[in-house]
Design an enzyme around this catalytic site. Structure first.
Site, mmCIF file in Angstrom:
data_model
loop_
_atom_site.group_PDB
_atom_site.id
_atom_site.type_symbol
_atom_site.label_atom_id
_atom_site.label_comp_id
_atom_site.label_asym_id
_atom_site.label_seq_id
_atom_site.Cartn_x
_atom_site.Cartn_y
_atom_site.Cartn_z
ATOM 1 N N ASP A 1 -38.359 19.297 54.125
ATOM 2 C CA ASP A 1 -38.188 17.646 53.799
ATOM 3 C C ASP A 1 -38.337 17.555 52.177
ATOM 4 O O ASP A 1 -38.039 16.439 51.510
ATOM 5 C CB ASP A 1 -39.633 16.968 54.288
ATOM 6 C CG ASP A 1 -39.363 16.928 55.731
ATOM 7 O OD1 ASP A 1 -38.636 17.137 56.308
ATOM 8 O OD2 ASP A 1 -40.673 16.571 56.128
ATOM 9 N N ARG B 1 -39.406 12.675 57.210
ATOM 10 C CA ARG B 1 -40.726 11.801 57.780
ATOM 11 C C ARG B 1 -40.964 10.833 56.692
ATOM 12 O O ARG B 1 -40.819 9.555 57.088
ATOM 13 C CB ARG B 1 -41.846 12.683 58.118
ATOM 14 C CG ARG B 1 -43.131 11.871 58.732
ATOM 15 C CD ARG B 1 -43.938 13.120 59.104
ATOM 16 N NE ARG B 1 -43.541 13.537 60.166
ATOM 17 C CZ ARG B 1 -43.623 13.133 61.622
ATOM 18 N NH1 ARG B 1 -44.427 12.109 61.596
ATOM 19 N NH2 ARG B 1 -43.331 13.947 62.403
HETATM 20 O O1 F6P Z 1 -42.312 18.605 58.133
HETATM 21 C C1 F6P Z 1 -41.062 19.121 58.650
HETATM 22 C C2 F6P Z 1 -40.540 18.404 59.902
HETATM 23 O O2 F6P Z 1 -39.213 19.065 60.176
HETATM 24 C C3 F6P Z 1 -40.290 16.954 59.626
HETATM 25 O O3 F6P Z 1 -39.047 16.596 58.989
HETATM 26 C C4 F6P Z 1 -40.125 16.504 60.943
HETATM 27 O O4 F6P Z 1 -40.557 14.991 61.000
HETATM 28 C C5 F6P Z 1 -41.253 17.399 61.632
HETATM 29 O O5 F6P Z 1 -41.245 18.524 61.039
HETATM 30 C C6 F6P Z 1 -41.029 17.500 63.267
HETATM 31 O O6 F6P Z 1 -42.040 18.324 63.668
HETATM 32 P P1 F6P Z 1 -41.961 18.904 65.260
HETATM 33 O O7 F6P Z 1 -41.249 20.170 64.910
HETATM 34 O O8 F6P Z 1 -43.473 19.397 65.138
HETATM 35 O O9 F6P Z 1 -41.602 18.082 66.133
#
Ligand code: F6P
Length: 343
Positions: free
Chosen positions: A128, A172
């Site tokens: 991110d 996010r």
């Molecule tokens: O924080 C990194 C990230 O890839 C965000 O961009 C995304 O919202 C989140 O992790 C998704 O998380 P998970 O893999 O737990 O669904």
């Protein structure tokens, strides 16, 4: 010394390169013992670990993911969690812990250091690119390449079918991947979390482009982008231990709204975890290696409560608390710079 290492939060390309750098520098140069904790904060919380050696970390430089595993475990969400972590580390005679993570993992690390006296050095990572106190985090460049390549591929099929292609990327709270992949891929509309969008405006940009004779368009949207209040409904998802809601869904909503409002055939592609997977770019391998080496140096010098950060082209040690104080979001002027390419 006995130095612990963990990787927490979402995985990202470059984690293994950072682990390898910590192990190489720690063992070969300083003669320390390196203990790898499994699955983020779950490792020191539940005493799951293995010793890392030069042999066990051979060949991992170009590998995506993390050989240590990861989780979104937050020690502060478990009864007596921080005390348990401290006890486990001291029973294993760990002199200090290198925590590799983003805002959540490092936020917990910073609290463990400040409020519970755990000796921590942080290492910044996240696709991110939203950590403060560092110019860039490793993982971002790879995610940007993946997203840009996907946009390029969608461009040719959009053109052939005269469609609007909506591409949902990760991000996010910060729209770095959307903004930069949108710029690199020549997107016609870029939507980021920092700026709630007006669906009417999005549709007029697309109509204007079509009126100018371009019968296809690319819309890049960050998963955390939000419509202006009361303009479009969105479904809510579950949350993790850090209170983050599971996102994904804005792309589909845009697909429906754009098609309904403009009559242009519209399709969505959600890139999701493809952006986090696979081999890191050369840039990410080098950055991960540099911050890994600097973190080992900091641990060796017992400079706890710090984090190596990229400042310009140099790696500098910054207070960990500074890195987790606030998120590094896209400044309005960076978004404005993309406006000549919209519509
Ligand atoms: O924080 C990194 C990230 O890839 C965000 O961009 C995304 O919202 C989140 O992790 C998704 O998380 P998970 O893999 O737990 O669904």
């Amino acid at each position: 010394m006995r130095i612990g290492v963990l990787t927490g939060g979402g995985d990202c390309p470059g984690l293994n390169a950072a682990i390898r750098a910590i192990v190489r520098k720690g063992i070969d140069v300083y003669g320390h013992v390196i203990v790898g904790f499994r699955d983020g904060w779950k490792g020191p919380l539940e005493n799951e670990y293995e010793e890392l050696t030069i042999e066990s970390t051979r060949g991992i430089l170009p590998r995506g993911g993390t050989i240590l595993g990861t989780s979104r475990t937050n020690p502060f969400k478990h009864d007596g969690g921080p005390e348990q972590v401290r006890e486990n580390l001291s029973a294993l005679h760990i002199d200090g812990l290198i925590a590799i993570g983003g805002e959540d993992t490092l936020g917990a690390g910073s609290r463990m250091h400040d409020d519970h006296g755990v000796p921590i050095v942080g290492v910044p990572k996240t696709i991110d690119n939203d950590l403060a106190a560092t110019d860039v985090t490793f993982g971002f460049d790879t995610a940007l390449q993946v997203a840009t390549e996907a946009i390029d591929r969608l461009h040719t099929t959009a053109e052939s079918h005269h469609r609007v292609m909506v591409v949902e990327v990760m991000g996010r709270h910060a729209g770095w991947i959307a903004l930069e992949s949108g710029l690199a891929g020549g997107a016609d509309v870029i939507l980021i979390p920092e700026r709630p969008f007006d669906i009417d405006e999005v549709c007029s940009l697309l109509r204007r482009r079509h009126a100018r004779g371009r019968a296809f368009s690319i819309v890049v949207v960050a998963e955390g982008a939000m419509p202006q209040e009361g303009t479009m409904e969105l479904a809510a998802g579950d949350s993790d231990e850090f209170g983050h809601v599971r996102l994904g869904g804005i792309g589909q909503r845009l697909e429906q709204e754009i098609e309904q409002r403009t009559g242009f055939e519209t399709r969505v592609t959600v890139l999701g975890h493809t952006q986090r997977g696979g081999t890191p770019t050369a840039f990410d391998r080098v950055l991960a290696t540099r911050v890994g080496v600097a973190a080992m140096d900091a641990a060796h010098e017992e400079r706890w409560g710090t984090m190596p950060a990229l400042r310009g082209t140099r790696i500098e040690l910054v207070p960990l608390s500074e890195a987790v104080k606030e998120l590094r979001t896209v400044p309005p002027e960076d978004y404005e710079a993309a406006s000549p390419f919209m519509g």
